[in-house]
Design a protein around this motif. Structure first.
Motif, PDB file in Angstrom:
ATOM      1  N   LYS A   9      19.028  39.736 -38.128  1.00 10.72           N
ATOM      2  CA  LYS A   9      18.766  40.655 -39.204  1.00 10.72           C
ATOM      3  C   LYS A   9      18.975  42.122 -39.038  1.00 10.72           C
ATOM      4  O   LYS A   9      18.976  42.675 -37.933  1.00 10.72           O
ATOM      5  CB  LYS A   9      17.543  40.391 -39.741  1.00 10.72           C
ATOM      6  CG  LYS A   9      16.414  41.149 -39.043  1.00 10.72           C
ATOM      7  CD  LYS A   9      15.842  42.434 -39.451  1.00 10.72           C
ATOM      8  CE  LYS A   9      15.048  43.323 -38.631  1.00 10.72           C
ATOM      9  NZ  LYS A   9      14.951  43.365 -37.274  1.00 10.72           N
ATOM     10  N   ILE A  11      17.635  46.276 -40.867  1.00 10.52           N
ATOM     11  CA  ILE A  11      17.116  46.767 -41.884  1.00 10.52           C
ATOM     12  C   ILE A  11      18.116  47.806 -42.415  1.00 10.52           C
ATOM     13  O   ILE A  11      18.416  48.445 -41.850  1.00 10.52           O
ATOM     14  CB  ILE A  11      15.737  47.399 -41.403  1.00 10.52           C
ATOM     15  CG1 ILE A  11      15.016  46.328 -40.804  1.00 10.52           C
ATOM     16  CG2 ILE A  11      14.917  48.192 -42.583  1.00 10.52           C
ATOM     17  CD1 ILE A  11      13.535  47.004 -40.456  1.00 10.52           C
ATOM     18  N   GLU A  15      12.774  51.341 -42.950  1.00  8.11           N
ATOM     19  CA  GLU A  15      11.929  51.094 -41.884  1.00  8.11           C
ATOM     20  C   GLU A  15      11.156  52.319 -41.655  1.00  8.11           C
ATOM     21  O   GLU A  15      11.173  53.512 -42.096  1.00  8.11           O
ATOM     22  CB  GLU A  15      12.877  50.777 -40.502  1.00  8.11           C
ATOM     23  CG  GLU A  15      13.718  51.781 -40.126  1.00  8.11           C
ATOM     24  CD  GLU A  15      15.258  51.624 -40.939  1.00  8.11           C
ATOM     25  OE1 GLU A  15      15.396  52.044 -42.324  1.00  8.11           O
ATOM     26  OE2 GLU A  15      15.811  50.750 -40.380  1.00  8.11           O
ATOM     27  N   HIS A  16      10.211  52.007 -40.762  1.00  2.00           N
ATOM     28  CA  HIS A  16       8.969  52.937 -40.513  1.00  2.00           C
ATOM     29  C   HIS A  16       8.287  53.277 -41.638  1.00  2.00           C
ATOM     30  O   HIS A  16       6.816  52.973 -41.598  1.00  2.00           O
ATOM     31  CB  HIS A  16       9.439  54.255 -39.608  1.00  2.00           C
ATOM     32  CG  HIS A  16       9.778  53.980 -38.476  1.00  2.00           C
ATOM     33  ND1 HIS A  16       8.618  53.827 -37.400  1.00  2.00           N
ATOM     34  CD2 HIS A  16      11.039  54.160 -37.866  1.00  2.00           C
ATOM     35  CE1 HIS A  16       9.209  53.593 -36.424  1.00  2.00           C
ATOM     36  NE2 HIS A  16      10.623  53.609 -36.408  1.00  2.00           N
ATOM     37  N   VAL A  18       7.952  51.604 -44.200  1.00  2.00           N
ATOM     38  CA  VAL A  18       7.423  50.129 -44.647  1.00  2.00           C
ATOM     39  C   VAL A  18       6.041  49.869 -43.865  1.00  2.00           C
ATOM     40  O   VAL A  18       5.217  49.218 -44.456  1.00  2.00           O
ATOM     41  CB  VAL A  18       8.472  49.190 -44.237  1.00  2.00           C
ATOM     42  CG1 VAL A  18       8.345  48.901 -42.814  1.00  2.00           C
ATOM     43  CG2 VAL A  18       8.027  47.895 -45.162  1.00  2.00           C
ATOM     44  N   VAL A  19       5.845  50.406 -42.700  1.00  2.00           N
ATOM     45  CA  VAL A  19       4.457  50.326 -42.182  1.00  2.00           C
ATOM     46  C   VAL A  19       3.174  51.116 -42.668  1.00  2.00           C
ATOM     47  O   VAL A  19       2.427  50.567 -42.838  1.00  2.00           O
ATOM     48  CB  VAL A  19       4.593  50.947 -40.771  1.00  2.00           C
ATOM     49  CG1 VAL A  19       3.404  50.892 -39.965  1.00  2.00           C
ATOM     50  CG2 VAL A  19       5.762  50.513 -39.732  1.00  2.00           C
ATOM     51  N   GLY A  86      16.161  45.469 -32.749  1.00  2.00           N
ATOM     52  CA  GLY A  86      16.533  45.809 -34.007  1.00  2.00           C
ATOM     53  C   GLY A  86      17.172  44.684 -34.694  1.00  2.00           C
ATOM     54  O   GLY A  86      17.435  44.777 -35.907  1.00  2.00           O
ATOM     55  N   ASP A 133      11.136  39.229 -39.618  1.00  2.00           N
ATOM     56  CA  ASP A 133      12.189  38.681 -39.009  1.00  2.00           C
ATOM     57  C   ASP A 133      12.397  37.345 -39.052  1.00  2.00           C
ATOM     58  O   ASP A 133      13.494  36.751 -39.063  1.00  2.00           O
ATOM     59  CB  ASP A 133      12.246  39.180 -37.424  1.00  2.00           C
ATOM     60  CG  ASP A 133      12.470  40.639 -37.327  1.00  2.00           C
ATOM     61  OD1 ASP A 133      12.340  41.290 -38.150  1.00  2.00           O
ATOM     62  OD2 ASP A 133      12.730  41.107 -36.069  1.00  2.00           O
ATOM     63  N   ARG A 147       4.858  45.351 -47.117  1.00  2.00           N
ATOM     64  CA  ARG A 147       3.779  44.893 -46.038  1.00  2.00           C
ATOM     65  C   ARG A 147       2.665  45.110 -46.900  1.00  2.00           C
ATOM     66  O   ARG A 147       2.130  45.878 -47.563  1.00  2.00           O
ATOM     67  CB  ARG A 147       3.931  45.870 -45.024  1.00  2.00           C
ATOM     68  CG  ARG A 147       3.331  45.533 -43.676  1.00  2.00           C
ATOM     69  CD  ARG A 147       3.494  46.315 -42.481  1.00  2.00           C
ATOM     70  NE  ARG A 147       2.782  45.702 -41.352  1.00  2.00           N
ATOM     71  CZ  ARG A 147       3.105  46.184 -40.317  1.00  2.00           C
ATOM     72  NH1 ARG A 147       3.979  46.869 -39.862  1.00  2.00           N
ATOM     73  NH2 ARG A 147       2.274  45.630 -39.311  1.00  2.00           N
ATOM     74  N   THR A 178       9.990  50.025 -30.063  1.00  2.00           N
ATOM     75  CA  THR A 178       9.551  50.054 -31.557  1.00  2.00           C
ATOM     76  C   THR A 178       7.996  50.371 -31.550  1.00  2.00           C
ATOM     77  O   THR A 178       7.814  51.415 -32.527  1.00  2.00           O
ATOM     78  CB  THR A 178       9.930  48.548 -32.053  1.00  2.00           C
ATOM     79  OG1 THR A 178      11.232  48.181 -32.146  1.00  2.00           O
ATOM     80  CG2 THR A 178       9.185  48.559 -33.718  1.00  2.00           C
ATOM     81  N   VAL A 182       6.449  53.382 -33.629  1.00  2.00           N
ATOM     82  CA  VAL A 182       5.485  53.270 -34.720  1.00  2.00           C
ATOM     83  C   VAL A 182       4.371  54.195 -34.508  1.00  2.00           C
ATOM     84  O   VAL A 182       3.797  54.886 -35.289  1.00  2.00           O
ATOM     85  CB  VAL A 182       5.258  51.915 -34.705  1.00  2.00           C
ATOM     86  CG1 VAL A 182       4.006  51.728 -35.833  1.00  2.00           C
ATOM     87  CG2 VAL A 182       6.401  50.945 -35.487  1.00  2.00           C
ATOM     88  N   GLY A 262      15.871  49.753 -37.562  1.00  2.00           N
ATOM     89  CA  GLY A 262      14.932  49.078 -36.980  1.00  2.00           C
ATOM     90  C   GLY A 262      13.991  50.537 -36.351  1.00  2.00           C
ATOM     91  O   GLY A 262      13.964  51.348 -37.020  1.00  2.00           O
ATOM     92  N   GLY A 263      13.507  50.120 -35.126  1.00  2.00           N
ATOM     93  CA  GLY A 263      12.575  51.424 -34.488  1.00  2.00           C
ATOM     94  C   GLY A 263      13.117  52.656 -34.359  1.00  2.00           C
ATOM     95  O   GLY A 263      12.473  53.638 -34.119  1.00  2.00           O
TER      96      GLY A 263
HETATM   97  O1  PMV Z   1      13.064  47.111 -34.627  1.00  2.00           O
HETATM   98  P1  PMV Z   1      12.562  46.304 -35.364  1.00  2.00           P
HETATM   99  O2  PMV Z   1      13.860  45.622 -35.910  1.00  2.00           O
HETATM  100  O3  PMV Z   1      11.489  45.329 -34.879  1.00  2.00           O
HETATM  101  O4  PMV Z   1      12.133  46.967 -36.701  1.00  2.00           O
HETATM  102  C1  PMV Z   1      11.057  47.746 -36.773  1.00  2.00           C
HETATM  103  C2  PMV Z   1      10.876  48.057 -38.057  1.00  2.00           C
HETATM  104  C3  PMV Z   1       9.512  48.956 -38.274  1.00  2.00           C
HETATM  105  O5  PMV Z   1       9.527  49.542 -39.475  1.00  2.00           O
HETATM  106  C4  PMV Z   1       9.732  50.371 -37.257  1.00  2.00           C
HETATM  107  C5  PMV Z   1       8.243  48.585 -37.540  1.00  2.00           C
HETATM  108  C6  PMV Z   1       7.808  47.451 -38.626  1.00  2.00           C
HETATM  109  O6  PMV Z   1       6.787  46.586 -38.026  1.00  2.00           O
HETATM  110  O7  PMV Z   1       8.228  47.435 -39.663  1.00  2.00           O
END
Ligand code: PMV
Length: 300
Positions: A9, A11, A15-16, A18-19, A86, A133, A147, A178, A182, A262-263
């Protein structure tokens, strides 16, 4: 010997942030993990350099327990999905094992069951994963993910994709931590509350527009949103020198959009290309800068 497969996958947007409560858009990709199972005296794992024996074996054992299978297996990791951060490789590994075990034991599983069992495997790697994921590895396609306060409250809304997305992944070669990224963003938020609120609002708008453009099939617009998203990711401090080098090379090769996926803090970057030929040109451009990568598309 039995084989099972599952996709990785990426993103695309969000990302970020979304936390901290705004949604994100993720896509399943055509690169996949293919596992091979062989019954053995003990659970065992054979995989590329950088994979953890201990965590992989824990994942196999978690899945066997969840599926109530009282046997042990040697599992090999294969396929064309790199294990780099990622890309969802640990979740793809877990989903592929569930599928292979179902085949081996002639168990008919729904996608929902595959997703539930593989989540147990994912827990070995990520403790308390969001579930994004393994959902992508099970279903593919595109998903709007929000989330919840608890894992049970997470929301997954399938998106209708009305276009082909030609994607290029650039690998920084730097392990993207990651969890550390975060935490870094959480600290940024604490120190810059007003600014973070403004950035989150922008992230929300980017993701909402992205959803609508994907459904209309307007890829140029999606590229611009990826660029806007990268500006936000840079502001919150997750784009390091190597991310910037790859993203610049991608944009110099006329990528429609380019960003971290991703992160960050290294890890992987993502570009959107006009077509497959253009994607290959972008890949060549990042390779010229000394980075590895691959061309991929959305697994529908
Ligand atoms: O690095 P990945 O694919 O695991 O993505 C992390 C995505 C974040 O938004 C940075 C963290 C999360 O838990 O959503």
């Amino acid at each position: 010997m039995t084989i099972g497969r599952a996709c990785g996958k990426l993103i695309l947007l969000g990302e970020h942030f979304v936390v901290h409560g705004t949604p994100a858009i993720a896509v399943g990709i055509s690169n996949y993990c293919e596992v091979t199972l062989k019954e053995a005296k003990e659970n065992g794992f054979v995989g590329p350099e950088g994979t953890s024996q201990e965590l992989s074996k824990k994942s196999i054992s978690n899945i066997l327990t969840a599926m109530k299978i009282n046997k042990k297996y040697l599992v090999s990791y294969g396929g064309n999905l790199p294990i780099f951060g990622g890309l969802g490789s640990s979740a793809a590994f877990s989903v592929a094992i569930v599928r292979a075990l179902a085949k081996e034991h002639k168990i008919k599983l729904t996608n929902e069951q595959i997703n539930t069992y593989s989540y147990e495997g994912e827990k070995a790697f990520h403790g308390n994963p969001s579930g994004l994921d393994n959902t992508m590895a099970t279903y593919g396609g595109a998903i709007l993910f929000t989330r919840g306060r608890t894992e049970k409250e997470n929301k997954f809304e399938p998106l209708k994709l009305n276009c082909d997305l030609h994607l290029v992944v650039g690998i920084t070669g730097i392990f993207g931590p990651t969890a550390a990224m975060v935490s870094k963003v959480a600290e940024y938020k604490k120190q810059n509350q007003n600014e973070f609120e403004i950035l989150s609002k922008k992230a929300f708008e980017i993701v909402q527009k992205g959803k609508s453009l994907l459904e209309k099939g307007e890829i140029n617009g999606i590229g611009s949103l990826m660029d806007e998203n990268q500006v936000l990711l840079k502001k919150i401090g997750v784009s390091i020198k190597e991310n910037e080098q790859i993203i610049h090379a991608m944009k110099d090769a006329n990528a429609l959009g380019a960003k971290i996926t991703g992160g960050g803090g290294g890890g992987t970057c993502l570009a959107l290309a006009e077509d497959n030929g253009h994607a290959k040109e972008i890949l060549a451009a990042i390779k010229k800068q000394g980075f590895d990568g691959f061309v991929t598309e959305v697994k529908k």
